[in-house]
Structures are given as structure tokens and as C-alpha cells.
Design a protein around this motif. Structure first.
Motif, mmCIF file in Angstrom:
data_model
loop_
_atom_site.group_PDB
_atom_site.id
_atom_site.type_symbol
_atom_site.label_atom_id
_atom_site.label_comp_id
_atom_site.label_asym_id
_atom_site.label_seq_id
_atom_site.Cartn_x
_atom_site.Cartn_y
_atom_site.Cartn_z
ATOM 1 N N ASN A 41 21.379 7.594 0.014
ATOM 2 C CA ASN A 41 20.615 7.912 1.330
ATOM 3 C C ASN A 41 20.423 9.470 1.192
ATOM 4 O O ASN A 41 21.041 10.216 0.751
ATOM 5 C CB ASN A 41 21.263 7.690 2.438
ATOM 6 N N ARG B 108 6.904 7.733 -3.557
ATOM 7 C CA ARG B 108 6.895 7.248 -2.198
ATOM 8 C C ARG B 108 6.376 5.524 -2.041
ATOM 9 O O ARG B 108 5.330 5.531 -2.340
ATOM 10 C CB ARG B 108 6.593 8.170 -0.985
ATOM 11 N N PHE C 16 5.856 2.627 0.498
ATOM 12 C CA PHE C 16 5.693 2.307 2.143
ATOM 13 C C PHE C 16 4.917 1.220 2.382
ATOM 14 O O PHE C 16 4.185 0.748 1.537
ATOM 15 C CB PHE C 16 5.352 3.606 2.810
ATOM 16 N N PRO D 167 12.246 14.094 -0.697
ATOM 17 C CA PRO D 167 12.360 12.868 0.328
ATOM 18 C C PRO D 167 12.398 13.627 1.663
ATOM 19 O O PRO D 167 12.576 14.768 1.881
ATOM 20 C CB PRO D 167 13.666 12.395 0.136
ATOM 21 N N GLU D 168 12.186 12.683 2.672
ATOM 22 C CA GLU D 168 12.374 12.971 4.144
ATOM 23 C C GLU D 168 13.841 12.890 4.437
ATOM 24 O O GLU D 168 14.432 12.118 3.843
ATOM 25 C CB GLU D 168 11.505 12.485 5.110
ATOM 26 N N ASP E 203 14.832 9.011 4.761
ATOM 27 C CA ASP E 203 14.497 8.355 3.759
ATOM 28 C C ASP E 203 15.710 7.726 3.031
ATOM 29 O O ASP E 203 16.737 8.293 2.889
ATOM 30 C CB ASP E 203 13.849 8.872 2.627
ATOM 31 N N ARG E 204 15.565 6.465 2.357
ATOM 32 C CA ARG E 204 16.477 5.937 1.411
ATOM 33 C C ARG E 204 15.885 6.142 0.050
ATOM 34 O O ARG E 204 14.732 6.144 -0.241
ATOM 35 C CB ARG E 204 16.457 4.457 1.403
ATOM 36 N N PHE F 230 11.354 6.744 -2.944
ATOM 37 C CA PHE F 230 11.680 7.295 -1.462
ATOM 38 C C PHE F 230 10.749 6.064 -0.576
ATOM 39 O O PHE F 230 9.887 5.664 -0.907
ATOM 40 C CB PHE F 230 11.095 8.556 -0.854
ATOM 41 N N VAL F 231 11.832 5.698 0.399
ATOM 42 C CA VAL F 231 11.440 4.403 1.093
ATOM 43 C C VAL F 231 11.713 5.056 2.633
ATOM 44 O O VAL F 231 12.961 5.151 2.912
ATOM 45 C CB VAL F 231 11.753 3.233 1.024
ATOM 46 N N ASP F 232 10.943 4.808 3.666
ATOM 47 C CA ASP F 232 11.329 5.170 4.975
ATOM 48 C C ASP F 232 11.993 4.002 5.583
ATOM 49 O O ASP F 232 11.583 3.050 5.036
ATOM 50 C CB ASP F 232 10.114 5.848 5.735
#
Length: 122
Positions: free
Chosen positions: A4, A42, A44, A63-64, A67-68, A78-80
Motif C-alpha cells: 500500500n 495507473r 482505474f 502514487p496518491e 492508492d494500492r 497504482f489503483v485507487d
């Protein structure tokens, strides 16, 4: 290895990345002059398409916070959290052939897809 972005636990089952997808994405990122050790792809889900939802992809420099982050074959994905609800357990692949080439998402959560395969419903 998967983490994470905030340092959380093991997320290897979140999204699987094939060797072909990783190689293609890394090549494209390097062609754009991106730092592949920090940046990533990313993946999404967004509203749209005739079935209701569609996939989106873009390169991000980092990544944010929530994000995972999944890293496989040297590629960071990266996946929100909202998108993870729809694509958890999916496989990102890259296919090339005589007719077309591109990234594909094999998503076990899909209940229905539109005729052209561009959108889905869970």
C-alpha cells in the motif's frame, strides 16, 4: 511484491500484471523519460460506455496517498480504492497480433460486457 502506498500489507492478489504487460508499459514509460522506480501505470475504472463502466489507464509520476501499489516484473501499478472495488483480482495483460495490439484487463468481477468489449458491468 505489493504494498500500500502508505506502507500497508500484502496485496499480490489485488491486480496481476503479466510479463508482456510490464515490458510494454516499462518501454513506453522509458520512452516518455519517466522514472520507472517512482512512477507507474495507473489503472482505474470510470463511468461510461454502453454497459456502464470502462477501464482507464495513464502513467503517473507517483502514487496518491491512498492508492494500492502493486509491483510485478518491475512495473508499478497504482489503483485507487474506489476502482479496486471493481477490478480487484483482475489480470492486466498486453496482446499484439495481426488485427490489433493493446492492453487488456481480464476481470473476474464482470457480470456483463458490451458487444465491443469496451465497457462492463459488475
Amino acid at each position: 511484491m505489493s504494498t500500500n502506498a502508505s506502507g500497508g500489507g500484502d496485496l499480490d492478489s489485488a491486480v496481476t500484471i503479466t510479463q508482456a504487460a510490464a515490458e510494454e508499459a516499462l518501454s513506453l514509460m522509458e520512452g516518455e523519460g519517466m522514472d520507472v522506480d517512482i512512477g507507474g501505470l495507473r489503472l482505474f475504472v470510470q463511468q461510461g460506455g454502453c454497459a456502464g463502466l470502462s477501464y482507464g489507464m495513464r502513467f503517473d509520476t507517483e502514487p496518491e496517498e491512498d492508492d494500492r501499489v502493486t509491483q510485478q516484473h518491475g512495473l508499478r501499478v497504482f489503483v485507487d480504492p474506489a476502482s479496486m472495488n471493481y477490478i480487484g483480482g483482475s489480470t492486466l495483460d498486453y496482446e499484439s497480433g495481426l488485427q490489433a495490439a493493446g492492453f487488456t484487463v481480464e476481470n473476474p468481477n464482470v457480470e456483463a460486457e458490451c458487444g465491443c468489449g469496451e465497457s462492463f458491468r459488475t
